[in-house]
Scaffold this motif. Sequence first.
Motif, PDB file in Angstrom:
ATOM      1  N   ARG A 194     -58.658  93.407  17.727  1.00  0.00           N
ATOM      2  CA  ARG A 194     -58.650  94.228  18.944  1.00  0.00           C
ATOM      3  C   ARG A 194     -59.717  93.781  19.930  1.00  0.00           C
ATOM      4  O   ARG A 194     -59.799  94.329  21.038  1.00  0.00           O
ATOM      5  N   ASP A 195     -60.543  92.823  19.512  1.00  0.00           N
ATOM      6  CA  ASP A 195     -61.596  92.286  20.366  1.00  0.00           C
ATOM      7  C   ASP A 195     -62.470  93.407  20.925  1.00  0.00           C
ATOM      8  O   ASP A 195     -62.692  93.511  22.137  1.00  0.00           O
ATOM      9  N   GLU A 196     -62.978  94.248  20.037  1.00  0.00           N
ATOM     10  CA  GLU A 196     -63.828  95.344  20.464  1.00  0.00           C
ATOM     11  C   GLU A 196     -64.870  95.659  19.402  1.00  0.00           C
ATOM     12  O   GLU A 196     -64.692  95.353  18.226  1.00  0.00           O
ATOM     13  N   ILE A 197     -65.962  96.252  19.857  1.00  0.00           N
ATOM     14  CA  ILE A 197     -67.030  96.713  18.973  1.00  0.00           C
ATOM     15  C   ILE A 197     -67.028  98.233  18.990  1.00  0.00           C
ATOM     16  O   ILE A 197     -66.870  98.858  20.045  1.00  0.00           O
ATOM     17  N   VAL A 198     -67.186  98.829  17.822  1.00  0.00           N
ATOM     18  CA  VAL A 198     -67.356 100.269  17.702  1.00  0.00           C
ATOM     19  C   VAL A 198     -68.717 100.529  17.069  1.00  0.00           C
ATOM     20  O   VAL A 198     -69.049  99.936  16.038  1.00  0.00           O
ATOM     21  N   VAL A 199     -69.516 101.369  17.687  1.00  0.00           N
ATOM     22  CA  VAL A 199     -70.794 101.796  17.132  1.00  0.00           C
ATOM     23  C   VAL A 199     -70.687 103.281  16.824  1.00  0.00           C
ATOM     24  O   VAL A 199     -70.258 104.073  17.676  1.00  0.00           O
ATOM     25  N   ILE A 200     -71.057 103.653  15.611  1.00  0.00           N
ATOM     26  CA  ILE A 200     -70.910 105.031  15.157  1.00  0.00           C
ATOM     27  C   ILE A 200     -72.240 105.761  15.327  1.00  0.00           C
ATOM     28  O   ILE A 200     -73.291 105.254  14.929  1.00  0.00           O
ATOM     29  N   TYR A 201     -72.188 106.931  15.936  1.00  0.00           N
ATOM     30  CA  TYR A 201     -73.414 107.693  16.169  1.00  0.00           C
ATOM     31  C   TYR A 201     -73.398 108.973  15.344  1.00  0.00           C
ATOM     32  O   TYR A 201     -72.348 109.562  15.084  1.00  0.00           O
ATOM     33  N   PRO A 202     -74.578 109.414  14.896  1.00  0.00           N
ATOM     34  CA  PRO A 202     -74.668 110.675  14.164  1.00  0.00           C
ATOM     35  C   PRO A 202     -74.682 111.848  15.127  1.00  0.00           C
ATOM     36  O   PRO A 202     -75.006 111.699  16.305  1.00  0.00           O
ATOM     37  N   GLY A 203     -74.330 112.997  14.649  1.00  0.00           N
ATOM     38  CA  GLY A 203     -74.408 114.189  15.479  1.00  0.00           C
ATOM     39  C   GLY A 203     -73.298 114.280  16.503  1.00  0.00           C
ATOM     40  O   GLY A 203     -72.238 113.670  16.375  1.00  0.00           O
TER      41      GLY A 203
END
Length: 355
Positions: free
Chosen positions: A177-186
Amino acid sequence: MRPRQAVLLALLVVLAGCSAGFTGTPTATETATPSATPTDTDTATPTATEAAAAPPDPETDVLGWENGRWANESLTLDRSDGLNETEIEAVVARAMARVETVRELEFEEDVPVNLVSREEFRNSSAAGGSADYSDAFRAFDNAKFEALFLVGEDRDSLAVQSSNRGSSVAGYFSPSRDEIVVIYPGDTPDLPGEGTLSHELTHAIQDQYFDLTSIRASTREESNAQNGLIEGEANLVQDRYMANCGEGWECLAPPQSGGGGGGGDLHLGIYIMNFFPYAAGPGFVAYYQERGGWDRIDEMYDRLPESTEQVMEPPLYAVNRDSPTEVQLTDTQTNGWERVRPPSVTTTPSSASPR
């Protein structure tokens, strides 16, 4: 082995000093940004002094500059309610310039970066639910983990791995998908520092130059060897990127409102199975980078490591005759026992790293 799953190059979260990975995706180490690290200003608008200090944009794209941001540029951000879309774009542009500076490669195209909450990620297909596997693969995977004394007969090995991913992944790059996902808390969308972002941007630039989706492996050994280069490079770039924080670069600190942990039931045994590329890979890549520069690392994508031995003992990689030995075992099953054989699958190198 991961049939019918999209390749994800991910970063995992460390909880209580450890993190948990999953069988198809190895893991690596990232330390949280120290609180003493100088951070970007949390004000809404830049001052006249800051605006004047920013160097002018170049006439053409150059190394260390991306989308109007220099690698050593300061940003003024209001993080009281997280980061808005404009602020995320600014941080990502500067991070791309910084990865370029460390890796000495120019991004060929932009990489979308999306922030996703932990809860949203757990409920997404990227967390790798276990429902889409064939019965044949499920039987093989359960037999494998039972034989290794890692997952008992009372648990589904694929469900255990899915649970690990939902709790421990801090971010990932998807080449498909040529994308970055960053997961955040809260509940507030924000970036947990720049370590995860720099790691995944390195995977993005690898994909642009070396086409990560074309790299395939038929065994865990081969996948771990290949990831010794892929994850080793991403970790090395991340380490050198973060070493610049406070030494010329102002870097984003983790939000004060949340930690990096994802909670959940983490399986340490499965994590350890996948930790190798992140433990041995950075030293392997550094060995050749220090002797031949980044050009030498570029060349290695034309001949990937064939065994984990070559990653653990870097000089062996240069010895062409030191290929893994094919071992043949005689089938001695008796008394009605039958070997559980996997479906025809091919693994794809992927990454996950603890933070």
